[in-house]
Design an enzyme around this catalytic site. Structure first.
Site, PDB file in Angstrom:
ATOM      1  N   ARG A 179      48.068  40.252  21.681  1.00 31.75           N
ATOM      2  CA  ARG A 179      49.147  39.277  21.486  1.00 31.75           C
ATOM      3  C   ARG A 179      50.354  39.882  20.782  1.00 31.75           C
ATOM      4  O   ARG A 179      51.500  39.608  21.145  1.00 31.75           O
ATOM      5  CB  ARG A 179      48.625  38.069  20.705  1.00 31.75           C
ATOM      6  CG  ARG A 179      47.607  37.246  21.497  1.00 31.75           C
ATOM      7  CD  ARG A 179      47.201  36.004  20.742  1.00 31.75           C
ATOM      8  NE  ARG A 179      46.218  35.229  21.483  1.00 31.75           N
ATOM      9  CZ  ARG A 179      45.770  34.039  21.089  1.00 31.75           C
ATOM     10  NH1 ARG A 179      46.213  33.504  19.969  1.00 31.75           N
ATOM     11  NH2 ARG A 179      44.872  33.391  21.808  1.00 31.75           N
ATOM     12  N   ASP A 209      53.177  20.632  15.179  1.00 34.13           N
ATOM     13  CA  ASP A 209      52.415  21.869  15.318  1.00 34.13           C
ATOM     14  C   ASP A 209      53.181  22.953  14.572  1.00 34.13           C
ATOM     15  O   ASP A 209      54.389  22.830  14.357  1.00 34.13           O
ATOM     16  CB  ASP A 209      52.252  22.253  16.795  1.00 34.13           C
ATOM     17  CG  ASP A 209      51.055  23.168  17.029  1.00 34.13           C
ATOM     18  OD1 ASP A 209      50.000  22.678  17.458  1.00 34.13           O
ATOM     19  OD2 ASP A 209      51.179  24.383  16.752  1.00 34.13           O
TER      20      ASP A 209
END
Length: 288
Positions: A53, A154
Site C-alpha cells: 500500500r 470516517d
C-alpha cells in the site's frame, strides 16, 4: 534493435519495477506512526500489506526509499501527506446491508422513539452502511422532513469522497429488493451502464464528515438514538477501545443502541454497555 531510454526515463522505469527495501526498523516505525495517528494496531504478518500500500505512495511522490518518506512525514506534523498515509493503511471492507440482522433491530427501535431519530455511522467507509441505515429508516419512518437523520464519518477522506458521490456498481446492490432499487437509486445509461447513483431524495438525509475516533472529543451532531461502530474496533487495542466507548456514552440518548461488528465484543470493556441482542448494546442504566 533495442531502444535506449533517456537516463531520466530509465531510472524512473527501474524505480517502478524494482522492489524497494523496507527494513525492520522502518516497518516498526510505520506501525508506531499509524497507531499514534489512527489507533490502528498492525501485526507483523501485515508487513506485505503495508509495503504494497505504501510503495504506491512512494512511487506517486517520486521517492525510492522508505526512510526518506518517513523523514518527510516526521519533519512536519501538519504535512498533508499524513492523511494520504492514513488513507493508504486503512482497510475498507463493507457492503450494503452487511450483518443484515442489525437492520430489523434498528427499524423496531426507530418505531418506538419520539422526535427526530438520529443515527451515527462512525466508520462509514465508502457509504454502503450509512445508505443502508437511510434506506431502513426511509422504509420504516417515511421521508417527512425532520423525522430522521444519518451522520456518517470516517478517518479516510478518500472513501468519504466516494460515499458522498453515491455511485456504485449495480452488482453491489444485490442485497436490496427491486422496490428499494427503484425507489432509492437511479440507473446509469450509455457509458454509465452498470452503475447506479443514490437518489438525491435519500442522500439529503445523510451528512458526511471526516472524524478520527482517537480524538478526545468528536465534532458530531449528537446525541444519537443509535451509533453504528462496526468492524473498526478490531483494529484497536483494548485501551483504545475502552476510550472510544467511554466517549460514545454521552453521545447516546437514553435508551440508545450501539451496534458492533460480528467479531467484536464490548460486554467486558465498559460497564455502561450491556448486550441486548446479537452484537447490539444499550446503556446498562437505561431500559430500552
Amino acid at each position: 534493435m533495442t531502444a535506449t531510454l533517456p537516463n531520466g526515463q530509465s531510472s524512473l522505469l527501474t524505480q517502478m519495477t524494482q522492489r524497494l527495501a523496507l527494513s525492520d526498523a522502518q516497518f516498526r516505525r510505520i506501525c508506531q506512526l499509524i497507531y499514534q495517528r489512527a489507533g490502528i494496531v498492525l501485526a507483523d504478518h501485515k508487513r506485505d500489506m503495508v509495503y504494497n500500500r505504501l510503495v504506491r505512495r512512494l512511487r506517486q511522490l517520486g521517492l525510492d526509499d522508505f526512510g526518506r518518506y518517513l523523514a518527510m512525514l516526521e519533519a512536519n506534523q501538519n504535512n498533508a501527506e499524513w492523511q494520504a498515509f492514513i488513507n493508504s493503511l486503512t482497510t475498507n471492507l463493507t457492503a450494503f446491508f452487511r450483518e443484515a440482522h442489525h437492520f430489523p433491530t434498528l427499524a423496531e427501535h426507530a418505531k418506538r422513539r419520539q422526535g427526530e431519530y438520529r443515527v451515527w455511522s462512525a466508520a462509514a467507509s465508502t457509504g454502503e452502511e450509512p445508505y443502508s441505515i437511510a434506506i431502513t429508516l426511509a422504509d420504516t419512518l417515511g421521508t417527512a422532513p425532520g423525522r430522521w437523520k444519518v451522520f456518517a464519518s470516517d478517518i479516510d477522506t478518500e472513501v468519504l469522497n466516494k460515499a458522498q458521490s453515491g455511485v456504485y456498481r449495480q452488482d453491489e446492490l444485490k442485497t436490496l429488493s427491486q422496490q428499494q432499487l427503484q425507489h432509492y437509486f437511479m440507473r446509469g445509461t450509455g457509458p454509465h451502464s452498470g452503475l447506479v447513483r443514490v437518489r438525491q431524495e435519500l442522500a439529503n438525509y445523510v451528512d458526511f464528515s471526516p472524524v478520527n475516533l482517537l480524538d478526545k472529543t468528536y465534532n458530531v451532531p449528537g446525541p444519537f438514538d443509535a451509533i453504528f461502530c462496526r468492524n473498526v474496533m478490531i483494529y484497536f487495542d483494548k485501551t483504545t477501545q475502552q476510550d472510544i466507548l467511554h466517549r460514545f456514552v454521552p453521545l447516546l440518548k437514553p435508551g440508545g443502541l450501539l451496534f458492533a461488528g460480528h467479531s467484536e465484543n464490548f460486554s467486558n470493556l465498559v460497564r455502561e454497555f450491556s448486550l441486548r441482542g446479537q452484537t447490539v448494546y444499550a446503556l446498562s442504566k437505561d431500559k430500552v
